[in-house]
Design an enzyme around this catalytic site. Structure first.
Site, PDB file in Angstrom:
ATOM      1  N   GLY A 175       1.480  -1.241   0.152  1.00  0.00           N
ATOM      2  CA  GLY A 175      -0.046   0.217   0.048  1.00  0.00           C
ATOM      3  C   GLY A 175       1.333   1.603  -0.249  1.00  0.00           C
ATOM      4  N   THR A 176       1.794   1.428  -0.436  1.00  0.00           N
ATOM      5  CA  THR A 176       2.399   2.752  -0.609  1.00  0.00           C
ATOM      6  C   THR A 176       2.027   3.946  -1.323  1.00  0.00           C
ATOM      7  OG1 THR A 176       3.724   2.018  -2.797  1.00  0.00           O
ATOM      8  CG2 THR A 176       4.879   1.338  -0.057  1.00  0.00           C
ATOM      9  N   LEU A 233     -10.046  -7.957 -12.364  1.00  0.00           N
ATOM     10  CA  LEU A 233     -11.819  -7.750 -12.123  1.00  0.00           C
ATOM     11  C   LEU A 233     -12.240  -7.524 -13.702  1.00  0.00           C
ATOM     12  CD1 LEU A 233     -11.295  -4.125  -9.773  1.00  0.00           C
ATOM     13  CD2 LEU A 233     -12.037  -6.426  -9.447  1.00  0.00           C
ATOM     14  N   HIS A 238       0.050   1.326 -13.219  1.00  0.00           N
ATOM     15  CA  HIS A 238       1.137   0.466 -14.093  1.00  0.00           C
ATOM     16  C   HIS A 238       2.650   0.421 -14.042  1.00  0.00           C
ATOM     17  CE1 HIS A 238       1.197  -3.146 -15.916  1.00  0.00           C
ATOM     18  NE2 HIS A 238       2.060  -2.782 -16.916  1.00  0.00           N
TER      19      HIS A 238
END
Ligand code: GAR
Length: 209
Positions: free
Chosen positions: A12-13, A94, A110
């Site tokens: 989670g940076t 997803l 990305h």
């Protein structure tokens, strides 16, 4: 004010970069109101807790398919009045239902210069392994809208980052995060929340203020 949900799977940076940018007042007209994790043990959930943001877990094992998971997720996001979904290292694929529910309102980061080193199987450290194996001298990061094509949506921002002679996938990943991802993602999120992004075919136009 736009409500933002950040979807995470790991450290989670990038989420932290968004939290810090919001605290500095750099996410204009936007507020992170939910963090959704694919794993109950993701450190990203700690970051959310420390920032006072509600955290939720969506486990693949609770659903029969990726499609069922996506439909449930889309319903939850609509119920929570989410305007913008940010994929910040979210590792599930997803299905199209989320794009249908949120057209040009899902942003992904990305860790390469799309259209290089992207598409199915290119995520996390693998991206940097491929870039080093190819021998490129620059790589970088891309922030783009999510479309039905994997990593194929309209590009919002990109930044090139130098590849060094003695890089490992880990050192390259870190440099790309520091020099590109952690800057581009908060900037793109703010532009969206300010209503300054418009999509015209493949092109994203950024309105001046
Ligand atoms: C980031 O490098 C992000 O660009 C990448 O996963 C990492 C998550 O790190 N995403 C992808 O590879 C998506 N295809 P973080 O949890 O520390 O933000």
């Amino acid at each position: 004010m736009k409500n933002i949900a950040v979807l995470v799977s790991g450290g989670g940076t990038n989420l932290q970069a968004l939290i810090d940018a919001e605290a500095r007042g750099e996410i204009k007209n936007g507020k992170i109101t939910a963090v959704i994790s694919s794993s109950p043990t993701a450190y990203a959930l700690e970051r959310a807790k420390n920032a006072g943001i509600p955290g939720y877990v969506v486990s693949r094992k609770d659903y029969a398919s990726n499609r069922d998971l996506t439909i449930a997720l889309a319903e939850q996001l609509k119920e929570q009045n989410i305007d913008l979904i940010v994929l910040a290292g979210f590792m599930y694929v997803l299905t199209d239902e989320l794009v249908d529910a949120y057209p040009n309102a899902i942003i992904n980061v990305h860790p390469a210069l799309i259209p290089s080193f992207c598409g199915e199987g290119f995520y996390g450290l693998h991206v940097h392994e491929h870039a080093l194996a190819y021998g490129v001298k620059v790589s970088g990061a891309t922030v783009h809208f999510v479309s039905k094509e994997c990593d194929g949506g309209p590009i919002i921002l990109q930044k090139a980052v130098e590849v060094k002679e003695d890089d490992t996938p880990e050192t390259l990943q870190r440099r790309i995060m520091e020099q590109a991802e952690w800057k581009l993602l908060p900037r793109a999120v703010s532009l969206f929340c300010e209503g300054r992004l418009s999509v015209d075919g493949r092109a994203v136009h950024i309105a001046e203020v």
